[in-house]
Motif scaffolding. Sequence first.
Motif, PDB file in Angstrom:
ATOM      1  N   GLY A  79       0.821  -1.255  -0.032  1.00 24.69           N
ATOM      2  CA  GLY A  79       0.009  -0.067   0.116  1.00 24.69           C
ATOM      3  C   GLY A  79       0.933   1.184   0.071  1.00 24.69           C
ATOM      4  O   GLY A  79       2.082   1.257  -0.212  1.00 24.69           O
ATOM      5  N   VAL A  80       0.223   2.334   0.155  1.00 21.01           N
ATOM      6  CA  VAL A  80       0.881   3.593   0.177  1.00 21.01           C
ATOM      7  C   VAL A  80       1.715   3.769   1.322  1.00 21.01           C
ATOM      8  O   VAL A  80       1.655   3.140   2.294  1.00 21.01           O
ATOM      9  N   LEU A  81       2.850   4.622   1.329  1.00 20.48           N
ATOM     10  CA  LEU A  81       3.690   5.177   2.766  1.00 20.48           C
ATOM     11  C   LEU A  81       2.679   5.916   3.651  1.00 20.48           C
ATOM     12  O   LEU A  81       1.593   6.419   3.311  1.00 20.48           O
ATOM     13  N   THR A  82       2.899   5.641   4.997  1.00 22.92           N
ATOM     14  CA  THR A  82       2.313   6.397   6.047  1.00 22.92           C
ATOM     15  C   THR A  82       2.883   7.784   5.908  1.00 22.92           C
ATOM     16  O   THR A  82       3.804   8.009   5.273  1.00 22.92           O
ATOM     17  N   ASP A  83       2.079   8.760   6.608  1.00 23.94           N
ATOM     18  CA  ASP A  83       2.525   9.934   6.506  1.00 23.94           C
ATOM     19  C   ASP A  83       3.921  10.074   7.170  1.00 23.94           C
ATOM     20  O   ASP A  83       4.688  10.819   6.570  1.00 23.94           O
ATOM     21  N   GLY A  84       4.331   9.395   8.348  1.00 27.68           N
ATOM     22  CA  GLY A  84       5.643   9.567   8.868  1.00 27.68           C
ATOM     23  C   GLY A  84       6.557   8.691   7.735  1.00 27.68           C
ATOM     24  O   GLY A  84       7.784   9.583   7.875  1.00 27.68           O
ATOM     25  N   GLU A  85       6.212   7.939   7.001  1.00 23.54           N
ATOM     26  CA  GLU A  85       7.202   7.453   6.062  1.00 23.54           C
ATOM     27  C   GLU A  85       7.509   8.358   5.026  1.00 23.54           C
ATOM     28  O   GLU A  85       8.669   8.405   4.419  1.00 23.54           O
ATOM     29  N   ALA A  86       6.453   8.836   4.304  1.00 23.09           N
ATOM     30  CA  ALA A  86       6.689   9.867   3.357  1.00 23.09           C
ATOM     31  C   ALA A  86       7.351  10.944   3.724  1.00 23.09           C
ATOM     32  O   ALA A  86       8.152  11.357   2.866  1.00 23.09           O
ATOM     33  N   THR A  87       7.033  11.463   4.961  1.00 23.00           N
ATOM     34  CA  THR A  87       7.924  12.688   5.460  1.00 23.00           C
ATOM     35  C   THR A  87       9.125  12.164   5.594  1.00 23.00           C
ATOM     36  O   THR A  87      10.303  13.021   5.156  1.00 23.00           O
ATOM     37  N   GLU A  88       9.676  11.032   5.967  1.00 28.43           N
ATOM     38  CA  GLU A  88      11.095  10.855   6.211  1.00 28.43           C
ATOM     39  C   GLU A  88      11.756  10.331   5.010  1.00 28.43           C
ATOM     40  O   GLU A  88      12.953  10.856   4.693  1.00 28.43           O
ATOM     41  N   LEU A  89      11.102   9.929   3.652  1.00 25.86           N
ATOM     42  CA  LEU A  89      11.544   9.644   2.648  1.00 25.86           C
ATOM     43  C   LEU A  89      11.957  11.073   1.832  1.00 25.86           C
ATOM     44  O   LEU A  89      12.813  11.347   1.320  1.00 25.86           O
ATOM     45  N   PHE A  90      11.032  11.831   1.784  1.00 31.74           N
ATOM     46  CA  PHE A  90      11.041  13.278   1.266  1.00 31.74           C
ATOM     47  C   PHE A  90      12.516  13.993   1.988  1.00 31.74           C
ATOM     48  O   PHE A  90      13.100  14.529   1.208  1.00 31.74           O
TER      49      PHE A  90
ATOM     50  N   GLU B  11      10.545  24.475   6.381  1.00 34.68           N
ATOM     51  CA  GLU B  11       9.065  24.681   5.582  1.00 34.68           C
ATOM     52  C   GLU B  11       8.275  23.645   5.753  1.00 34.68           C
ATOM     53  O   GLU B  11       7.862  22.866   5.235  1.00 34.68           O
ATOM     54  N   PRO B  12       7.899  23.168   7.206  1.00 36.10           N
ATOM     55  CA  PRO B  12       7.136  21.864   7.420  1.00 36.10           C
ATOM     56  C   PRO B  12       5.836  22.205   6.718  1.00 36.10           C
ATOM     57  O   PRO B  12       4.967  20.984   6.262  1.00 36.10           O
ATOM     58  N   ASP B  13       5.180  23.417   6.870  1.00 34.96           N
ATOM     59  CA  ASP B  13       3.659  23.362   6.066  1.00 34.96           C
ATOM     60  C   ASP B  13       3.701  22.940   4.591  1.00 34.96           C
ATOM     61  O   ASP B  13       2.795  22.486   4.286  1.00 34.96           O
ATOM     62  N   ALA B  14       4.815  23.577   3.983  1.00 34.22           N
ATOM     63  CA  ALA B  14       4.976  23.291   2.641  1.00 34.22           C
ATOM     64  C   ALA B  14       5.214  21.718   2.349  1.00 34.22           C
ATOM     65  O   ALA B  14       4.743  21.131   1.484  1.00 34.22           O
ATOM     66  N   VAL B  15       6.089  21.186   3.113  1.00 36.69           N
ATOM     67  CA  VAL B  15       6.404  19.834   3.126  1.00 36.69           C
ATOM     68  C   VAL B  15       5.145  19.020   3.156  1.00 36.69           C
ATOM     69  O   VAL B  15       4.586  18.020   2.333  1.00 36.69           O
ATOM     70  N   ALA B  16       4.105  19.404   4.299  1.00 39.28           N
ATOM     71  CA  ALA B  16       2.948  18.760   4.425  1.00 39.28           C
ATOM     72  C   ALA B  16       1.989  18.782   3.041  1.00 39.28           C
ATOM     73  O   ALA B  16       1.496  17.891   2.784  1.00 39.28           O
ATOM     74  N   GLU B  17       2.105  20.076   2.490  1.00 39.43           N
ATOM     75  CA  GLU B  17       0.999  20.356   1.319  1.00 39.43           C
ATOM     76  C   GLU B  17       1.436  19.323   0.246  1.00 39.43           C
ATOM     77  O   GLU B  17       0.737  18.761  -0.592  1.00 39.43           O
ATOM     78  N   VAL B  18       2.835  19.363  -0.232  1.00 40.33           N
ATOM     79  CA  VAL B  18       3.431  18.468  -1.109  1.00 40.33           C
ATOM     80  C   VAL B  18       3.095  17.092  -1.130  1.00 40.33           C
ATOM     81  O   VAL B  18       2.747  16.433  -1.996  1.00 40.33           O
ATOM     82  N   LEU B  19       3.339  16.542   0.208  1.00 43.19           N
ATOM     83  CA  LEU B  19       3.170  15.106   0.550  1.00 43.19           C
ATOM     84  C   LEU B  19       1.579  14.847   0.420  1.00 43.19           C
ATOM     85  O   LEU B  19       1.198  13.801   0.144  1.00 43.19           O
ATOM     86  N   LYS B  20       0.934  15.978   0.796  1.00 44.50           N
ATOM     87  CA  LYS B  20      -0.466  15.680   0.683  1.00 44.50           C
ATOM     88  C   LYS B  20      -1.101  15.221  -0.843  1.00 44.50           C
ATOM     89  O   LYS B  20      -1.715  14.457  -0.888  1.00 44.50           O
ATOM     90  N   VAL B  21      -0.421  15.931  -1.631  1.00 46.73           N
ATOM     91  CA  VAL B  21      -0.729  15.643  -2.988  1.00 46.73           C
ATOM     92  C   VAL B  21      -0.059  14.506  -3.495  1.00 46.73           C
ATOM     93  O   VAL B  21      -0.863  13.690  -4.300  1.00 46.73           O
ATOM     94  N   CYS B  22       1.020  14.099  -3.081  1.00 46.04           N
ATOM     95  CA  CYS B  22       1.784  12.860  -3.495  1.00 46.04           C
ATOM     96  C   CYS B  22       0.917  11.847  -2.790  1.00 46.04           C
ATOM     97  O   CYS B  22       0.845  10.711  -3.378  1.00 46.04           O
ATOM     98  N   ALA B  23       0.326  11.783  -1.687  1.00 43.09           N
ATOM     99  CA  ALA B  23      -0.721  10.769  -1.225  1.00 43.09           C
ATOM    100  C   ALA B  23      -0.110   9.450  -1.019  1.00 43.09           C
ATOM    101  O   ALA B  23      -0.714   8.553  -1.074  1.00 43.09           O
ATOM    102  N   GLY B  24       1.102   9.475  -0.288  1.00 40.21           N
ATOM    103  CA  GLY B  24       1.756   8.234   0.223  1.00 40.21           C
ATOM    104  C   GLY B  24       2.391   7.481  -1.196  1.00 40.21           C
ATOM    105  O   GLY B  24       2.847   6.375  -0.902  1.00 40.21           O
ATOM    106  N   LEU B  25       2.335   7.771  -2.396  1.00 31.10           N
ATOM    107  CA  LEU B  25       2.880   7.106  -3.455  1.00 31.10           C
ATOM    108  C   LEU B  25       4.403   7.342  -3.465  1.00 31.10           C
ATOM    109  O   LEU B  25       4.852   8.465  -3.702  1.00 31.10           O
TER     110      LEU B  25
ATOM    111  N   LEU C 290      -3.981  10.131  -6.671  1.00 26.95           N
ATOM    112  CA  LEU C 290      -3.369  10.480  -7.996  1.00 26.95           C
ATOM    113  C   LEU C 290      -3.922   9.717  -9.236  1.00 26.95           C
ATOM    114  O   LEU C 290      -4.188  10.061 -10.092  1.00 26.95           O
ATOM    115  N   LEU C 291      -4.247   8.422  -8.898  1.00 22.09           N
ATOM    116  CA  LEU C 291      -5.211   7.516  -9.863  1.00 22.09           C
ATOM    117  C   LEU C 291      -6.262   8.289 -10.086  1.00 22.09           C
ATOM    118  O   LEU C 291      -6.903   8.443 -11.485  1.00 22.09           O
ATOM    119  N   HIS C 292      -7.015   8.834  -9.178  1.00 22.78           N
ATOM    120  CA  HIS C 292      -8.309   9.439  -9.524  1.00 22.78           C
ATOM    121  C   HIS C 292      -7.892  10.836 -10.514  1.00 22.78           C
ATOM    122  O   HIS C 292      -8.969  11.298 -11.344  1.00 22.78           O
TER     123      HIS C 292
END
Length: 979
Positions: free
Chosen positions: A472-483, A495-509, A624-626
């Motif tokens: 499945g997709v990465l958890t929020d913590g895993e996505a943040t760590e990878l980024f 820029e934690p808020d901007a990071v959160a916005e980017v990762l929300k768009v990526c949706a764990g993929l 993203l598939l949507h």
Amino acid sequence: MRFSVLGPLSVQDGAATRPIGSPTARRLLAVLLLQPNQPVTTDRLKSALWGARPPATAGASLMNHVARLRRTLAEEGAAESRILTVAGGYAVRVRDGELDAEEFTGALQAARAAYIGRDWTAVRRETGKALELWRGDPLPELADVEEAQPQVELFADARWQALEWRMEAELGLGRHHGLAPELTGLIAAQPLREAFHRQLMLVLHRTDRRAEALDVYLRLRRTLVNELGVEPGALMQEAHREVLTGGAAPVARETPPAAAAPDAAAAADAGGKADTASSSGAGPAGGPGPGAPGPAGRTIPRQLPPDVPDFTGRDAQVESLYAALGGTPAAVGPAVGGSRALSVCVVSGAGGIGKTTLAVHVAHRLAPAFPDGQLRADLHGGGGTPADPGDVLAKFLRALGVRAEDLPVDFEEREALYRSTVAGQRLLILLDNVRDAAQVRSLLPGTGTCAVLITSRSALPGLDGAHRLTLGVLTDGEATELFTRVVGSGPAGDEPDAVAEVLKVCAGLPLAVRIAASRLVCQPGWTVSTLAGRLRDENRLLDELHVEDRAVRTSFAVGFNALVPEDADAFAMLGLWNGADITPPAVAALLAVAPHRAQRSLDALSRAHLVQARPSDRYALHDLLHVYAAERADQGHSAQQRADAVRRLTTWYLHTCAAAGGHLRPLPLRLDLPPVDFDGPPLTFRDRDAALAWLETERPNLLAVTEQAGRAELFELAWKLPVSLLSFYDLRKHWTDWLHTYKIGLDATRRLGDQRGESRILNGLGIAHHDLNRNEEALDYYREALTVRRASGDRLAQTATLGNIGNVLQNLGRNDEAFATYDEAIAISREIGDRTTEANSLNNIAFARAGLAQLPEAAESFQQAAEILGSIGSSASQAVALGNLGDIRLQLGDQQAAVAILSQALELHRQFGNVYVEATVLLNLGNALCHHGQTPEGRDHWQQALELLERIGDPRAERLRARLETLTPQTRAIRNLRA
């Protein structure tokens, strides 16, 4: 604290046992302990507690059980609860040394390292430690939880492995006497585990019982040949020969070949991180490097691609694959013929989900356990021309030292040569990007000394005996760590808020996260905010998630292009739907096809991992598939086709909501519904419970479909949808959804110029604000509704609004105005002959009289209302009137009448599922029963009320809980607990 799962669940705090009382609480804790310190989703917990079809109240019940379990496990002075709320679910916090299963695994790992080194004293000591932890069958609390069984069986398999190694240690230490009875018992329990038969043969042989030893072999051989059609394995046959010749029977040889590096292998088992800083030319964990000569001068293949240095997360998945492929003793599978079966793992998932990255990472961790080499092939099953299995066989055989001129031309001969070549070797084979099971069957070795790791977009259901892991997709913590690992802690931390916005768009993929991070790294002038800004436009989102030869759109296109046209059309149309998920009947309406065709397409899309199959036959698209699906819909369908699809789906929801609401309303909906002009009929419901369950499950989608109707300018549907949901909103008090959808409906009615619709929406908004005690706002909405209804001449609707206005005026203390309004409503009701509105007006007058302490007059009005409602069969409304009448009778001091009336009201309320009102009646009935002093029956009714109030988050729960905690058997006089 000590948690024990190797037997019935047990929790001890020091010497004392913490009783986990109810079966549900025991099951809840058991499921959490299968993944200590790891998130367990609420969906998985609901499934474990209530099965495949949890009740509509499962979410609230789960929260209650978690709260009770927290109290049970509470530690004095502890700042943090043992049961943690995490994203999407819960986790149990377990410290080192507190869980017997972890202690067992540690002892077994130590035993394996000693086993490899033939240190029989250590093997005996460590297996003894491990086996002492067992108290019976593991977690019988989960016997009927199907998804828990693989892990429970893994515990049991590991115990058999410990017993096998302990017996081998006894043999190695020469302690043969007295072992025969125990081994006989082990054979009875595990009749096909050859190791125990072999050990019994050796014990009997070494204690001069040769004939009995031979009989053990003959009985095992007869069983294997008759039941499985196979001969005993090589080790069993070797022991047989030793007994026949009278030689010195060998100690076990089930250790890695001499080419293995025992220390490195043991280190890899213990922690998975053996020393990689070996001398020049060394491979992973100190093994031979690429091209290093192996036994007899053969070159050992080392074909794994490089592991990514910033591999992040996936801890549970890594450990699962590591264990299943032979990285831990617990993974040793059932022995057949003296050797364990071939370990085959399939990692499946959507494009860009990180299947290959995970497989390569795990393969590098496992490399020390496979000293004869690692083979790898990309089978191109996800796109392009799939690799021919014969060509892959040739590639593997050449890597294993077979000369090109010696390769058979015939496919079957080539397959046979491959299996003969790898037989007995410790090889890890990575087959990447597999299309289907037929493509890899010929590439599977015939020996259990090898292991095969497969990645595919399909779960390969045709591949028997495989261990499957859907990624499945990465958890929020895993996505943040990878980024963060890709871009660096500086830019990410600034820029934690901007990071959160980017990762929300990526949706764990993972692919999307890596591409976004790579773009940032390669653009020195960009900040994270710059990147976030470029990703905000959904129309350009997939264009932005593209770098060099890597693109999210391309990854998705591989799966889409492999679909048949019917399924491709279904996928594209799903991009038009903005809800959280969707069911096959709704998809049938969206596509205008029969339900069975919709189900067939959803199954195909699920197998291709283009949609996610969820419990209860629901399906969802990754964010993203949507976006990609919406692109395909725009490209492949006209604007009219897309609009018609949205209209069909919205119409389907309206008809289904009206059918569900029909089980909740005492009166007809009186709403003209548009015709259904498509296949896939709306749903119907057998009873009230089924209707409520559907409405609760679909609640996020009901909000989404109303919003979508408004945006699509389907104005008639946009106002009729919330009106059809009024009874549901009023029953379950979903005020946020209520206000939001009704405001969409108000805009729609005004744009249509529909006065009747506008008045219904205004009246519903007044009810919502009235419920929220926003009386002035409620009064404004009601009066506006009354003005519209007078203008349209709707006399019956006027009575309802007049009653509502009177209620608000009464709340505001304007009693004279309230009574005048009620009188007008009664006059209109009697004029048009509507008994229901007459009864409602009487109820309203009764409330007003009660508020003015005119209790006899209030009781009379409630009595009249209840009689009218009973005579016309309006049981739900009658129950409300009786509840109020009982409360008034209690205030008048007539306890006996109050108890009788409230008991009747409670019985009626329980037929309709109005938790809020049921809790109120229970409170009042408890008051009545305890009117002259505390009684057990009264306490019981208060306790029932408390459970209901906690479930719906009612603020009265806190007061009631505090009062119940102060009560003692000596309490004689108790003040009434008012609703």
